[in-house]
Design a protein around this motif. Structure first.
Motif: not given
Length: 382
Positions: A140-148
């Motif tokens: 999830l941390t990686e996905l949040l980085g992708v979204i940001g």
């Protein structure tokens, strides 16, 4: 191919595993949803169990924040010296990333996130990962980085030296710290040679320094990078800024062919191992890029040309490198220092007294070293 396996409703399932930090696929994966509390999630993650989230998306973010608070209850103790404090801080950050990185989500074969109240992430994932190729599990941390990163790419970062915005791509260091850009924008250019002036921008990233040089009147700028993502990002920004006829983006590689009247490089400034592609803009184990730039610079300068090395002294303040080592490397490369311009930090971390590295960050100086070929350097006052 890296794969994770788990059981859901008495059915064995699997998905491709992807990690930008090159973390190995977790061996044990269990399902988790809104019924799992943060204490249990934190304990399982610390033990190495990955949690594949099947509840609603806001619940996943809430659990991640709660897990982070539990990790942060044990901050690293100060070291015996700045270097020891730095290494303890990096180990603590690595532990935090590993623990929080064990909360996973599943992207469907079109990058759709099939969770209640989930945001639309397909375009952001396509920008970061390329075309989809089947279901994929990520932290999830990686996905949040992708979204940001997608939001930053759409909005862009205002660069006063350009009077325009630069649009960073996922995995490419963003020019949010403007000190190095201002140094390149305001340092006097070398005396113009007869004919057209050429500059090289090594490790261009977003292409921001190449654009600044073109706007300052350099006739032709050749920008290079070793990262395919950075090359695509730089080409995108060159096109957006209307500089396609002035800036060529080539690579992957460090030095382009030929010689230049000006060679500019802002290499990673901390000799430590990066844990992600984004951190490669800050951390470089052993200072490999700095060494390669200096060793190759003299042979790529045109007569009367200069190399501009933009480098923070944070590594020196942390005891990871000395000024004497830097000057000795410059001399060994057959270069001499003909000038230096310094600038103090303006970024918020320099004012964060809670940061374990605050003393070093508050005193940090970023310098533009003007280098020329031939002869011994003259010592400049630190």
């Amino acid at each position: 191919m890296n794969t994770i396996h788990w059981t859901e409703t008495n059915t064995s399932r699997s998905a491709r595993w992807h990690s930008e930090s090159a973390a190995p696929p977790p061996v044990r994966v269990i399902g988790a949803d809104d019924r799992m509390n943060a204490a249990t999630a934190h304990r399982l993650a610390c033990e190495g169990t990955a949690l594949l989230w099947r509840g609603d998306f806001p619940g996943a973010r809430q659990l991640l924040r709660a897990m982070g608070r539990r990790v942060d209850r044990k901050p690293p103790r100060p070291g015996e010296n700045p270097a020891d404090t730095f290494h303890r801080y990096r180990r603590a950050r690595g532990h935090r990333a590993r623990v929080l990185g064990r909360l996973l989500v599943l992207l469907e074969d079109d990058y759709r996130l099939d969770l209640r109240r989930a945001p639309e992430v397909r375009r952001a994932c396509a920008e970061a990962y390329g075309p989809p190729s089947g279901p994929m599990a990520v932290s999830l941390t990686e996905l949040l980085g992708v979204i940001g990163a997608h939001q930053w790419r759409a909005k862009g970062v205002e660069v006063p030296a350009l009077g325009a915005r630069v649009h960073p791509h996922y995995g490419v260091f963003s020019p949010v710290r403007g000190e190095y850009v201002d140094l390149v924008a305001h340092t006097p250019l070398p005396a113009p040679p007869p004919g057209r002036r050429t500059a090289f921008d090594l490790g261009t990233g977003t292409g921001v320094l190449a654009a600044v040089l073109a706007r300052r009147g350099i006739d032709r700028v050749v920008a290079t990078d070793s990262s395919p993502r950075a090359l695509a990002c730089a080409r995108d920004n060159v096109r957006r800024l209307g500089l396609t006829g002035r800036v060529d983006v080539v690579g992957p590689g460090l030095f382009p062919e030929g010689r230049a009247d000006l060679v500019v490089c802002n290499p990673p400034w901390l000799p430590a191992r990066p844990t992600s592609t984004l951190e490669q803009g800050v951390y470089d184990p052993g200072g490999g890029m700095l060494r390669d730039v200096l060793d190759g610079l003299a042979g790529r300068l045109a007569p009367g040309g200069e190399g501009w090395l933009i480098l923070s002294d944070l590594a020196e303040r942390l005891g990871l490198r000395t000024r004497a080592e830097l000057l000795a490397r410059i001399e060994a490369a057959g270069l001499r220092v003909v000038g230096r311009t310094d600038i103090r930090p303006r970024h918020p971390r320099a004012r964060d007294t809670a940061d374990p590295l605050h003393a070093a960050r508050a005193g940090e100086v970023t310098s533009l070293w003007r280098l020329a070929g031939g002869g011994r350097f003259r010592m400049l006052t630190p």
